[in-house]
Enzyme design. Structure first.
Site, PDB file in Angstrom:
ATOM      1  N   GLU A 104      -9.587   2.954   1.209  1.00  0.00           N
ATOM      2  CA  GLU A 104     -10.587   2.732   0.460  1.00  0.00           C
ATOM      3  C   GLU A 104     -11.760   2.666   1.449  1.00  0.00           C
ATOM      4  OE1 GLU A 104     -11.051  -0.104  -2.751  1.00  0.00           O
ATOM      5  OE2 GLU A 104      -9.091   0.284  -3.628  1.00  0.00           O
ATOM      6  N   ARG A 148      -0.770  -6.518  -4.188  1.00  0.00           N
ATOM      7  CA  ARG A 148      -1.901  -6.311  -4.184  1.00  0.00           C
ATOM      8  C   ARG A 148      -2.448  -7.054  -3.003  1.00  0.00           C
ATOM      9  NH1 ARG A 148      -4.362  -7.905  -9.854  1.00  0.00           N
ATOM     10  NH2 ARG A 148      -2.751  -9.476  -9.626  1.00  0.00           N
ATOM     11  N   ARG A 199      -9.155  -5.122   6.221  1.00  0.00           N
ATOM     12  CA  ARG A 199     -10.697  -4.995   5.964  1.00  0.00           C
ATOM     13  C   ARG A 199     -11.168  -4.953   7.181  1.00  0.00           C
ATOM     14  NH1 ARG A 199     -14.476  -5.727   2.075  1.00  0.00           N
ATOM     15  NH2 ARG A 199     -12.884  -4.399   1.061  1.00  0.00           N
ATOM     16  N   ASN A 225     -15.347   0.902   0.938  1.00  0.00           N
ATOM     17  CA  ASN A 225     -16.131  -0.277   0.098  1.00  0.00           C
ATOM     18  C   ASN A 225     -17.599   0.012   0.591  1.00  0.00           C
ATOM     19  OD1 ASN A 225     -14.014  -1.658  -1.604  1.00  0.00           O
ATOM     20  ND2 ASN A 225     -13.150  -1.394   0.570  1.00  0.00           N
ATOM     21  N   ARG A 240      -5.445  -8.851   4.693  1.00  0.00           N
ATOM     22  CA  ARG A 240      -5.381  -9.699   3.516  1.00  0.00           C
ATOM     23  C   ARG A 240      -3.978  -9.499   2.739  1.00  0.00           C
ATOM     24  NH1 ARG A 240     -10.142  -6.492   1.022  1.00  0.00           N
ATOM     25  NH2 ARG A 240      -8.765  -5.135   2.113  1.00  0.00           N
ATOM     26  N   LYS A 294      -4.224   3.324  -9.764  1.00  0.00           N
ATOM     27  CA  LYS A 294      -5.274   2.424  -9.836  1.00  0.00           C
ATOM     28  C   LYS A 294      -6.574   3.026 -10.432  1.00  0.00           C
ATOM     29  CE  LYS A 294      -6.344   3.109  -4.987  1.00  0.00           C
ATOM     30  NZ  LYS A 294      -6.414   2.269  -3.658  1.00  0.00           N
ATOM     31  N   ASP A 300     -10.735  -0.232   3.968  1.00  0.00           N
ATOM     32  CA  ASP A 300      -9.536  -0.741   3.872  1.00  0.00           C
ATOM     33  C   ASP A 300      -8.454   0.168   4.253  1.00  0.00           C
ATOM     34  OD1 ASP A 300     -10.798  -2.868   2.279  1.00  0.00           O
ATOM     35  OD2 ASP A 300     -10.208  -2.285   0.353  1.00  0.00           O
ATOM     36  N   LYS A 333     -13.059   4.533  -4.240  1.00  0.00           N
ATOM     37  CA  LYS A 333     -11.759   5.116  -4.061  1.00  0.00           C
ATOM     38  C   LYS A 333     -11.838   6.531  -3.556  1.00  0.00           C
ATOM     39  CE  LYS A 333     -10.108   1.338  -6.255  1.00  0.00           C
ATOM     40  NZ  LYS A 333     -11.447   0.421  -6.614  1.00  0.00           N
TER      41      LYS A 333
END
Length: 313
Positions: free
Chosen positions: A281, A233, A210, A283, A225, A160, A273, A125
């Site tokens: 984000e 979400r 992604r 990842n 997504r 979050k 993301d 994050k």
């Protein structure tokens, strides 16, 4: 090559969508020797970092017994050509201790991807703060007054935790502020934990994209997504629909700017993301979406991964 995967228990894999399985499948196709172990299998023994690892062979069956495994044997991590870290979050103290062992293994000659120091430095994050021109207004704090002020300014806000995955613990608070206090108290544990607040990005309706980076290069397709009706979400674990699509110009701008910087930091495999035009984000622990992109576009992400790995080893 002898390739070891540091991962979650093999029996927990959902192989029809698992990116680690896709890597293993491509590795076996290339006749590499595959091994697997879990964090609990590692030890510092006699000043060497070792692991009880099992050699595995994929059976070709994705419905049941998808692998065969030898008995565990003790291996020095430095005896593998590469150790690929694929342990899912949470990034808790056990995960942290694992990275310390991996640091020692690296000093003993082991090749670790992603590098353990980079896994610690790039919180999934917080890491976006390194690239502020690609980020919407963001606040990280456990202070209730600052979080309330942020909401009052931006009116529609996502809250979050800093250590979650799969959409767990993500809340949207709209302009009416309904449940604002309860959400802040719960996520911050009454001010004892920092959390992240971000201005809501309406383009989430078109998907949380992604984008995968491998060895400093960009996979040409993203997986959007798309949240279910009534959801905000964009996580597959939260029921989002994954739709592969070519990168937009903005996706590519963000990805090509970050790719060499992250690779230079020791992050061989990264999942960005992106919602709309904004990075949300970075990842680094166990980025996914290999299978979905490959199945929908025909672009073999695992093949790109191993081509890059061959250049690295």
């Amino acid at each position: 090559m002898k390739i070891a995967f540091l991962a979650d228990p093999l029996d927990s894999f959902k192989v029809w969508k698992d990116s680690t399985f896709a890597m293993m499948l491509e590795g076996q196709r290339r006749l590499h020797a595959l091994y697997a172990f879990e964090p609990r299998d590692m030890a510092l023994s006699g000043n060497e970092v070792v692991a009880g690892a099992r050699r595995i062979e994929l059976t070709g069956n994705q419905e049941g017994n998808w692998y065969r495994a030898d008995e565990k044997a003790i291996w020095r991590l430095a005896d593998f050509d590469v150790v690929i870290v694929r342990k899912d979050p949470p990034f808790d103290m056990n995960y942290l201790y694992s990275t310390y062992l991996l640091d020692l293994a690296e000093a003993q000659g082991a090749k670790i991807l992603n590098r353990p120091g980079a896994l610690r430095d790039y919180n999934e994050k917080m890491a976006i703060a390194r690239f502020p021109r690609f980020v919407v207004p963001t606040l990280v704090t456990g202070d209730e007054a600052l979080l309330r002020e942020f909401h009052a300014t931006h009116r529609d806000v996502i809250f979050k935790p800093l250590d979650g995955m799969g959409g767990a613990g993500i809340f949207r608070i709209s302009a009416d502020g309904l449940n604002l206090g309860s959400v802040i108290e719960t996520l911050t544990e009454n001010g004892h934990r920092a959390i992240m607040a971000q201005k809501f990005i309406p383009e989430i309706a078109s998907g949380d994209k992604r984008v995968i980076l491998i060895g400093g290069k960009v996979v040409p397709y993203a997986l959007a997504r798309i949240p279910q009706a009534g959801e905000t979400r964009g996580n597959l674990a939260a029921g989002a629909l994954g739709v592969a699509q070519p990168l937009s110009a903005r996706d590519r701008e963000i990805a090509e700017t970050l790719a060499p910087k992250l690779a230079g930091a020791g992050l061989f495999l990264v999942g960005l993301d992106i919602i709309g035009d904004w990075l949300t984000e970075i990842n680094v622990t166990s980025p996914t979406c290999f299978r979905e992109i490959s199945d929908q576009t025909g672009f073999n992400v695992a093949e790109m991964f191993f081509d890059a790995l061959d250049e690295t080893i």
